[in-house]
Design an enzyme around this catalytic site. Sequence first.
Site, PDB file in Angstrom:
ATOM      1  N   ARG A  90       0.653  -1.294   0.096  1.00 40.18           N
ATOM      2  CA  ARG A  90       0.067  -0.183   0.182  1.00 40.18           C
ATOM      3  C   ARG A  90       0.762   1.073  -0.171  1.00 40.18           C
ATOM      4  NH1 ARG A  90      -2.813  -1.370   3.951  1.00 40.18           N
ATOM      5  NH2 ARG A  90      -4.462  -2.038   2.763  1.00 40.18           N
ATOM      6  N   TYR A  91       1.879   1.271   0.803  1.00 38.35           N
ATOM      7  CA  TYR A  91       2.925   2.588   0.902  1.00 38.35           C
ATOM      8  C   TYR A  91       4.267   2.175  -0.063  1.00 38.35           C
ATOM      9  CZ  TYR A  91      -0.131   3.456   4.895  1.00 38.35           C
ATOM     10  OH  TYR A  91      -1.225   3.667   5.757  1.00 38.35           O
ATOM     11  N   ARG A  94       7.278   0.156   1.915  1.00 37.92           N
ATOM     12  CA  ARG A  94       7.027  -1.015   2.807  1.00 37.92           C
ATOM     13  C   ARG A  94       6.121  -1.870   2.287  1.00 37.92           C
ATOM     14  NH1 ARG A  94       5.770   3.977   4.549  1.00 37.92           N
ATOM     15  NH2 ARG A  94       3.771   4.312   5.746  1.00 37.92           N
ATOM     16  N   CYS A 103      -4.126 -16.845  14.564  1.00 39.64           N
ATOM     17  CA  CYS A 103      -3.699 -16.185  15.810  1.00 39.64           C
ATOM     18  C   CYS A 103      -3.855 -17.017  16.928  1.00 39.64           C
ATOM     19  CB  CYS A 103      -4.540 -14.908  15.822  1.00 39.64           C
ATOM     20  SG  CYS A 103      -4.444 -13.577  14.551  1.00 39.64           S
ATOM     21  N   CYS A 107      -9.782 -11.497  18.335  1.00 33.57           N
ATOM     22  CA  CYS A 107     -10.223 -10.213  18.707  1.00 33.57           C
ATOM     23  C   CYS A 107     -11.322 -10.028  18.150  1.00 33.57           C
ATOM     24  CB  CYS A 107      -9.287  -9.232  18.533  1.00 33.57           C
ATOM     25  SG  CYS A 107      -7.626  -9.261  19.174  1.00 33.57           S
ATOM     26  N   CYS A 110     -11.565  -7.467  15.212  1.00 34.15           N
ATOM     27  CA  CYS A 110     -10.457  -7.359  14.291  1.00 34.15           C
ATOM     28  C   CYS A 110     -10.994  -7.114  12.955  1.00 34.15           C
ATOM     29  CB  CYS A 110      -9.855  -9.040  14.129  1.00 34.15           C
ATOM     30  SG  CYS A 110      -8.572  -9.194  13.111  1.00 34.15           S
ATOM     31  N   ARG A 112      -9.187  -7.858  10.149  1.00 33.30           N
ATOM     32  CA  ARG A 112      -9.194  -9.101   9.304  1.00 33.30           C
ATOM     33  C   ARG A 112     -10.028 -10.328   9.705  1.00 33.30           C
ATOM     34  NH1 ARG A 112      -3.191  -7.946   8.831  1.00 33.30           N
ATOM     35  NH2 ARG A 112      -3.111  -6.670   7.242  1.00 33.30           N
ATOM     36  N   ASP A 271     -11.878  -0.048  12.869  1.00 33.03           N
ATOM     37  CA  ASP A 271     -12.007   0.095  11.529  1.00 33.03           C
ATOM     38  C   ASP A 271     -13.603  -0.476  11.233  1.00 33.03           C
ATOM     39  OD1 ASP A 271      -9.498   0.571  10.458  1.00 33.03           O
ATOM     40  OD2 ASP A 271      -8.915  -1.236  11.386  1.00 33.03           O
ATOM     41  N   ASP A 308      -7.489   4.419   9.646  1.00 29.70           N
ATOM     42  CA  ASP A 308      -7.213   3.674   8.270  1.00 29.70           C
ATOM     43  C   ASP A 308      -8.575   4.156   7.225  1.00 29.70           C
ATOM     44  OD1 ASP A 308      -5.363   2.246   7.102  1.00 29.70           O
ATOM     45  OD2 ASP A 308      -5.049   1.073   8.729  1.00 29.70           O
ATOM     46  N   LYS A 315      -3.304   5.270   6.136  1.00 26.37           N
ATOM     47  CA  LYS A 315      -3.664   5.846   7.678  1.00 26.37           C
ATOM     48  C   LYS A 315      -3.624   7.477   7.435  1.00 26.37           C
ATOM     49  CE  LYS A 315      -1.812   1.761   9.882  1.00 26.37           C
ATOM     50  NZ  LYS A 315      -1.442   0.966   9.036  1.00 26.37           N
TER      51      LYS A 315
END
Length: 368
Positions: A90-91, A94, A103, A107, A110, A112, A271, A308, A315
Amino acid sequence: MSFLSSAKSVEGLVSSGLLAQPTPGLLAVASQFAVSVTPAMMALIDPDDTADPIAAQFVPSVRELETHPEERADPIGDHAFSPVEGIVHRYPDRVLLKLLLTCPVYCRFCFRREQVGQGDGVLTPAALEGALDYIRAHPEVWEVILTGGDPLMLSDRRLAEVIERLNAIPHVKVLRIHTRVPVVDPARITPALVSALGGRAPVYVLLHCNHARELTPEARGACARLVDAGIPMLSQSVLLRGINDTPESLGLLMRAFVETRVKPHYLHHGDLARGTSHFRVPIADGQALLRGLRGRLSGLCQPSYMLDLPGGHGKVPVGPVFAVEGEDGWLLEDFNGHRHAYRDLGSLARDELSDEVKTAPADRASGR
């Protein structure tokens, strides 16, 4: 690995005393979004507290069945910026390298949640090779962020292999790991794991933690093993209703990070993930919380409040503003809420220099 005794179903949570019964609503939630709570987190939950901030993060709720039109399956646009499997670019400088989609805990907020916890979820050798080939072919990639899922769920051997292969790419200068493991399974941070993170490129570990109670003595010990090995740690938290959305709870969390030698980094605005509206806090309330931290807590304790943008646009800082420029200079607000006029002498000097250049003799202005 130490996740065998985690509660990974509604029935498991009932057996652990964290849910009263497996209602149809809860079973419907678990059929859509993965469930897992580690022993370390179960031990922190007060089953008699219906508003327990640890339980709220990990124990499913029927409120997750409530959805809104604005919510998205891919709220930050990962898919649109995934040129090959396992990579999000995206950037410019990086990339995310999503090594797995599992995981130790899931959460309930989350971003995702539509992807993680669906089967094994580990990149195949061919997919990993394709992801590494992409990084090799893009010399602008200065930093690789290992994420997922939680990369510290990989075996020491596999993690060391991935890091070694990334270290062999000359233009990759920095590695970053996003993880919850030091708080949700502190025993996983062994000397062997710490050793697996070594290599040419410096490794930064970003710890996801949302409430000060998560930073138990065992969790602080796990962080100490990383920091003592020369691995800098920073924090990532999500602003969550009923968990850390008061000045007291947010301040305690930031101080706990600093005491643990974890530098507060990002406080994420929630999000637009499906079924998470009951966690979201208004932006104005988040700004007020951050404004309250400024000046009352050490500068070491100040995170950046980030949102985001939906659709993958990146962001954006949405924290409080303390300086506003007007016609007669700047109006600055101190941490007590008092406003002060300020004349920007740097701007004045720049303007005077500009006028001097405009009126300079032609030979001087041209450098002759």
